[in-house]
Enzyme design. Structure first.
Site, PDB file in Angstrom:
ATOM      1  N   SER A  80       0.859  -1.184   0.000  1.00 40.58           N
ATOM      2  CA  SER A  80       0.000   0.000   0.000  1.00 40.58           C
ATOM      3  C   SER A  80       0.894   1.231   0.000  1.00 40.58           C
ATOM      4  CB  SER A  80      -0.927   0.001   1.225  1.00 40.58           C
ATOM      5  OG  SER A  80      -0.177   0.142   2.426  1.00 40.58           O
TER       6      SER A  80
ATOM      7  N   LEU B 288      -3.080   1.424   7.068  1.00 36.78           N
ATOM      8  CA  LEU B 288      -3.522   2.550   6.237  1.00 36.78           C
ATOM      9  C   LEU B 288      -2.954   2.498   4.822  1.00 36.78           C
ATOM     10  CD1 LEU B 288      -3.288   5.588   8.689  1.00 36.78           C
ATOM     11  CD2 LEU B 288      -5.290   4.197   8.120  1.00 36.78           C
TER      12      LEU B 288
ATOM     13  N   HIS C  29       3.644  -5.042   2.798  1.00 35.85           N
ATOM     14  CA  HIS C  29       3.118  -5.646   4.015  1.00 35.85           C
ATOM     15  C   HIS C  29       3.536  -7.103   4.170  1.00 35.85           C
ATOM     16  CE1 HIS C  29       0.387  -2.323   5.117  1.00 35.85           C
ATOM     17  NE2 HIS C  29       0.262  -2.148   3.811  1.00 35.85           N
TER      18      HIS C  29
ATOM     19  N   LEU D 158       5.124 -10.767   1.923  1.00 31.18           N
ATOM     20  CA  LEU D 158       5.514 -11.649   0.821  1.00 31.18           C
ATOM     21  C   LEU D 158       5.436 -13.060   1.372  1.00 31.18           C
ATOM     22  CD1 LEU D 158       6.965 -12.683  -1.781  1.00 31.18           C
ATOM     23  CD2 LEU D 158       9.114 -12.070  -0.677  1.00 31.18           C
TER      24      LEU D 158
ATOM     25  N   TYR E  21      16.501  -9.992   1.782  1.00 27.64           N
ATOM     26  CA  TYR E  21      16.040  -8.753   1.146  1.00 27.64           C
ATOM     27  C   TYR E  21      17.204  -7.897   0.652  1.00 27.64           C
ATOM     28  CZ  TYR E  21      11.314  -9.857   2.600  1.00 27.64           C
ATOM     29  OH  TYR E  21      10.094 -10.472   2.744  1.00 27.64           O
TER      30      TYR E  21
END
Length: 253
Positions: free
Chosen positions: A143, A157, A168, A170, A214
């Site tokens: 988002s 949000l 948010h 994976l 990551y």
């Protein structure tokens, strides 16, 4: 003569075959084990999955005049591999993968079912699912965020004016892990975001053990995340979309 006509009518009724035995039954519904959620949130009741075994058992109910080969051809019209944005209709399948990946290990989920539906309704274009023969095998949900660092509010949000994508979650289905699908899906997702001029960067939070994963995908350390969940603490990372698009272009992809 009347007796013969009645006998013929009874024979016709006995031999009549419905156009599709079991019509109205869902092909692909598997019950999910109820999962503990956040207070006041019901667990997911079911998930939709693509199962070759299920399809074979349904094919056996085809009436004789419909060849089994025809049902196989219908099944094979599904793409072998497809990447697309998710929709609220995918929420149950998303939550089932997430529930197994996170609740069984951490006891919590990044997003629960109502939150998944919330984001897939508000910003489906910031999600990406990997489907194989119609079955969801991996996904990312994001988002928009408009602050430099993640806060507790960023968990729930979506701020359309933001230039940051908050990733948010994976997750990869447990039967497809260890095949590099998470890395490939993230590369596709970041490349997609890099083509959107308004998006400056992507940010996420993860446990320390996942930081090297990551980093291998182009994310850089920001520092300890301000968000904590119970006793769990997280590290915040970010990835520049401009740097990612340049890397992709120079790689010849």
């Amino acid at each position: 003569m009347a007796e013969a006509a009645e006998k013929a009518r009874a024979t016709a009724l006995y031999t009549q075959v419905p156009s599709w035995e079991g019509a109205g039954r869902p092909f692909l519904v598997t019950k999910a084990t109820p999962a503990a959620g956040r207070p006041g949130q019901p667990p997911a009741a079911s998930m939709s999955t693509q199962s070759a075994h299920h399809l074979e058992s349904e094919a056996s109910h085809l009436q004789p005049e419909i060849p089994e080969a025809l049902s196989r051809r219908r099944r094979h019209t599904l793409p072998a591999s497809e990447f697309r944005c998710l929709t609220p209709e995918d929420a149950a399948s998303v939550f089932e993968i997430e529930r197994e990946a996170f609740i069984s290990v951490l006891g919590i989920c990044p997003l629960y079912l109502d939150e998944i539906k919330h984001f897939l309704s508000l910003c489906p274009e910031l999600s990406l699912g990997w489907f194989q023969e119609g079955r969801l095998v991996a996904f990312i949900i994001g988002s928009l965020w408009d602050e430099e660092r993640l806060t507790q509010e960023s968990l729930t949000l979506h701020r359309p004016g933001g230039d940051t994508i908050h990733l948010h979650v994976l997750a990869v289905h447990h039967t497809f892990r260890g095949q590099g699908k998470g890395s490939m899906l993230m590369w596709r997702y970041l490349y997609h975001l890099g083509s959107q001029p308004a998006v400056r960067r992507a940010v996420l939070m993860c446990e320390d053990a996942l930081v090297p994963f990551y980093q291998s995908l182009g994310f850089h350390l920001v520092g300890p995340c301000a968000i904590t969940l119970g006793s769990l603490t997280f590290t915040e990372l970010q990835c520049s979309m401009r740097g990612h698009i340049s890397l992709r272009r120079n790689s010849g992809c």
